[in-house]
Write a protein that holds these residues in place. Structure first.
Motif, PDB file in Angstrom:
ATOM      1  N   LYS A  67       0.900  -1.180  -0.055  1.00 34.16           N
ATOM      2  CA  LYS A  67       0.215  -0.046  -0.046  1.00 34.16           C
ATOM      3  C   LYS A  67       0.777   1.096  -0.144  1.00 34.16           C
ATOM      4  O   LYS A  67       0.752   2.299  -0.573  1.00 34.16           O
ATOM      5  CB  LYS A  67      -0.925   0.078   1.313  1.00 34.16           C
ATOM      6  N   GLY A  87       1.991   2.097  -3.134  1.00 38.08           N
ATOM      7  CA  GLY A  87       0.888   2.366  -4.399  1.00 38.08           C
ATOM      8  C   GLY A  87       0.980   1.186  -5.229  1.00 38.08           C
ATOM      9  O   GLY A  87       0.039   1.400  -6.214  1.00 38.08           O
ATOM     10  N   ARG A 130      -4.012  -0.370  -3.884  1.00 39.46           N
ATOM     11  CA  ARG A 130      -4.568   1.042  -3.421  1.00 39.46           C
ATOM     12  C   ARG A 130      -5.458   0.872  -2.293  1.00 39.46           C
ATOM     13  O   ARG A 130      -5.300   1.968  -1.258  1.00 39.46           O
ATOM     14  CB  ARG A 130      -5.825   1.261  -4.628  1.00 39.46           C
ATOM     15  N   ARG A 131      -6.184  -0.142  -1.869  1.00 33.49           N
ATOM     16  CA  ARG A 131      -6.643  -0.211  -0.503  1.00 33.49           C
ATOM     17  C   ARG A 131      -7.454  -1.484  -0.681  1.00 33.49           C
ATOM     18  O   ARG A 131      -7.495  -2.490  -1.630  1.00 33.49           O
ATOM     19  CB  ARG A 131      -7.794   0.865  -0.465  1.00 33.49           C
ATOM     20  N   ASP A 151      -2.887  -2.077  -8.166  1.00 28.52           N
ATOM     21  CA  ASP A 151      -2.971  -1.076  -9.200  1.00 28.52           C
ATOM     22  C   ASP A 151      -1.943  -1.562 -10.131  1.00 28.52           C
ATOM     23  O   ASP A 151      -0.929  -1.621 -10.189  1.00 28.52           O
ATOM     24  CB  ASP A 151      -2.412   0.295  -8.537  1.00 28.52           C
TER      25      ASP A 151
END
Lengths: 161, 149
Positions: free
Chosen positions: A47, A50, A53-54, B60
């Motif tokens: 996290k 990055g 994200r969550r 991501d």
């Protein structure tokens, strides 16, 4: 940001979801043969970097009755798009908001905001709110409703890479 | 099943985030005045009934070194099914929606490398004979979606 084989194993193990048990991170740890505190530390690290994200729930808008799904698109002055995009993204009824490149002459729009509603009228009313907020900085807009979901699979990372 | 006020509260709270802790459902329950078992049971029920599509970490693709890009095509009506079969056959196509516009097919490409996006674009264009427009994100303005609680 580099990932090592432990990151990849953890992502592969959890990308479909967390187990619904009282100690889900311990369950993931057991599946991977590593200590629970290491799983939690790795997730925090992913996290912070990055890469994750969550950890969260994703609701099914259609099942919640929000069957009108409008991708509203706007041609916003480049100088204003950062400030206005942040304000549109903060609206409670906007689920996603992005600046994307125009594709002239086919596509003049550079701001995308996804709006969900029970009916298309509701989406139109929300679209009008966005238009008011954008004011003169917006030169043109459109809304694209989803007619059909043609495919929906999550992100897939190959195991063992 | 239908959702009650507590289900909706949970749905909203858990869209914002879920804790990393040894007993995370107990942490969520404490904040909302629910027992750990009730939190787990409600999420399980909502997932089984289809109100929840996913529960877990959201990764991501771009941060993992991969590519992620929204794409659009103008597909003639009489070729729609044939083109759809070719597009959906690519494992890189994650979501695909038919939309009300001249550009009527909108899909997301998720690839293991950044270069994978233009490679997939070229492959779809070669196989379908139709141009694929790329709309990569330049900036994200995201707060999160709320159901009426």
């Amino acid at each position: 940001m580099k990932m090592d084989h432990i990151d990849r194993a953890l992502i592969a193990e959890t990308q479909a979801g967390l187990p619904l048990v009282a100690e889900p991170y311990a369950a993931v740890a057991e599946a991977l043969g590593m200590p629970e505190d290491q799983v939690m530390a790795r997730l925090r690290s992913l996290k912070a970097r990055g890469i994750m994200r969550r950890i969260a729930i994703a609701p099914n808008h259609y099942k919640l009755g929000m069957t009108a799904n409008g991708m509203t698109v706007w041609d916003v002055r480049d100088a204003d798009v950062a400030e206005l995009g942040a304000r549109i993204g903060a609206l409670g009824f906007v689920s996603h908001c992005y600046e994307r490149p125009r594709a002239l002459p086919d596509w003049p729009y550079n701001l995308f905001a996804m709006v969900h509603g029970d009916t298309r009228d509701e989406v139109e009313a929300k679209r009008a709110e966005i238009a008011t907020l954008l004011g003169a900085a917006c030169r043109a807009s459109d809304v694209l409703y989803s007619k059909r979901i043609l495919k929906k699979t999550g992100l897939r990372l190959a195991k063992g890479k | 099943m239908t959702l009650d006020a507590t289900d909706r509260l949970l749905l909203n709270e858990l869209q914002a985030g879920f804790p990393i802790a040894a007993s995370p459902f107990a942490v969520v329950g404490d904040a909302l005045g629910l027992t750990e078992d009730d939190v787990i049971a409600r999420i399980a029920r909502m997932r089984e009934a289809g109100y929840v599509t996913r529960f877990g970490p959201f990764y991501d693709a771009a941060a993992m070194g991969g590519g992620l890009c929204l794409c659009a095509m103008e597909v003639p009506a009489d070729a729609f099914d044939a083109v759809l079969t070719k597009v959906n056959a690519l494992p890189e196509v994650a979501h695909n929606y038919e939309r009300t516009h001249r550009l009527n097919m909108w899909f997301v490409l998720a690839t293991e490398t950044e270069d994978g996006i233009t490679e997939a674009q070229a492959r779809i264009e070669a196989e379908t004979g139709l141009p694929v427009l790329l709309f990569p994100k330049l900036q994200e303005f995201f707060i999160g979606f709320r159901v009426a609680a």
